[in-house]
Scaffold this active site. Structure first.
Site, mmCIF file in Angstrom:
data_model
loop_
_atom_site.group_PDB
_atom_site.id
_atom_site.type_symbol
_atom_site.label_atom_id
_atom_site.label_comp_id
_atom_site.label_asym_id
_atom_site.label_seq_id
_atom_site.Cartn_x
_atom_site.Cartn_y
_atom_site.Cartn_z
ATOM 1 N N LYS A 83 0.880 -1.280 0.061
ATOM 2 C CA LYS A 83 0.092 0.002 0.021
ATOM 3 C C LYS A 83 0.817 1.282 -0.059
ATOM 4 O O LYS A 83 1.849 1.083 0.375
ATOM 5 C CB LYS A 83 -0.804 0.010 1.053
ATOM 6 C CG LYS A 83 -0.224 0.034 2.680
ATOM 7 C CD LYS A 83 0.271 1.457 3.007
ATOM 8 C CE LYS A 83 1.037 1.551 4.604
ATOM 9 N NZ LYS A 83 1.531 2.658 4.758
ATOM 10 N N ASP A 85 -2.874 -1.392 10.321
ATOM 11 C CA ASP A 85 -3.081 -1.534 8.767
ATOM 12 C C ASP A 85 -3.739 -2.938 8.435
ATOM 13 O O ASP A 85 -4.192 -2.799 7.243
ATOM 14 C CB ASP A 85 -1.921 -1.357 8.058
ATOM 15 C CG ASP A 85 -1.155 -0.016 7.995
ATOM 16 O OD1 ASP A 85 -1.977 1.131 8.040
ATOM 17 O OD2 ASP A 85 0.036 0.364 7.903
#
Length: 307
Positions: free
Chosen positions: A20, A152
């Site tokens: 990401k 996350d």
């Protein structure tokens, strides 16, 4: 049947977990629980680690046996400190399922780079266990387990483009980024996320959120063309001590539509409207010894590859 009268299915699944980048990252204040309240736009990208998990045996009333192997050797630990191992152990603890799991992790995402590789691996392990044990947990249940492992991890269960608030676990889906090419550059430097946040001097400062979903949606529809409000607050911690990284980021900003530190670093990324401009930059940076990767927006999170 095994010695405990439970059928051993010997099933295997394979998954890909994406990296990401943070298209925006603001740190609002330090919370009483020790975490930081943040506002960030997370984007999954097509740089993947791969995880294969085999359920070699099942049993009841015993601790699970977790055998983890990582390639390339030394790219990540193979013991209980690895988030894959921790995720599988947590899953078994919370669901009451147990057995012998063989886990094989192939790393492509650089570690300690701010790209979320370990968190994505943890999400992959949770999804693999859910499939192998047939528990059929809901997305909310999987995300709640993931939040125990890292801020996350829930994002990688959903993936795509998400606005994350709270400590990063409160997710709101945004329209997907489509017309974008990412150039991700990783120096030899490795940074600890916890250490970077600990060095952030907030004092009594409380910053206000700046993301309006309506405005963000309009800008994302054109991203990376047009104006972009996104910044990364952690750059003020990382860059002053890393002049080479700072010069690289400034250089990238002269050529990319958007260039930011990736999460807590040490990787940085540039976003380009097409890949023609990117090609020459990629070759030059690779010749200078940087680890350079290309990626596109990934519209999902962890995906099964054996279906």
């Amino acid at each position: 049947m095994n010695g405990h009268g439970v059928k051993a299915p010997r099933r295997r699944v394979a998954l890909r977990s994406p990296a990401k980048v943070n298209l925006h990252l603001e740190v609002l204040f330090r919370r009483p629980d020790g975490y930081h309240e943040i506002e960030t736009i997370l984007q999954a990208v097509t740089l993947f680690d791969r995880l294969e998990v085999e359920l070699a045996d099942v049993w009841e009333g015993r601790e699970p046996r977790l055998d983890l192997a990582v390639e390339p050797f030394g790219s990540a630990p193979e013991d209980a400190t690895n988030l894959v191992h921790r995720a599988a152990a947590l899953f078994c603890e919370r669901t009451g399922r147990s057995g012998h799991l063989r886990l094989h992790l192939r790393k492509e995402i650089p570690s300690e780079a701010g790209l979320g590789g370990g968190s994505g691996n943890a999400a992959a392990a949770l999804l693999a266990c859910d499939r192998l044990f047939g528990t059929r947990l809901g997305v909310d249940e999987l995300e709640a387990l993931g939040a125990e492992l890292g801020s996350d991890v829930p994002f990688f269960i959903r993936g795509g483009t998400q606005l994350a608030r709270g400590r990063g676990t409160d997710l709101t889906p945004l329209s997907p980024v489509r017309r974008c090419h990412f150039l991700i550059v990783k120096p030899k430097l490795s940074l600890s996320t916890a250490a970077v946040y600990d060095r952030l001097n907030l004092g009594l400062t409380t910053r206000a959120p700046k993301v309006s979903i309506r405005n963000a949606e309009a800008l994302i529809a054109r991203f990376p063309a047009g104006s972009w409000f996104g910044t990364n607050r952690l750059e003020e911690v990382v860059l002053p001590d890393q002049p080479a990284l700072q010069r690289l980021l400034l250089d990238l900003r002269e050529q990319a539509s958007v260039a930011l530190l990736a999460g807590s670093g040490s990787a940085i990324f540039g976003a380009f409207a097409d890949d023609r401009t990117m090609a020459g930059i990629e070759q030059r940076l690779a010749a200078d010894g940087w680890d350079v990767r290309r990626a596109r927006p990934h519209p999902a999170g962890v995906v099964f590859t054996d279906e």
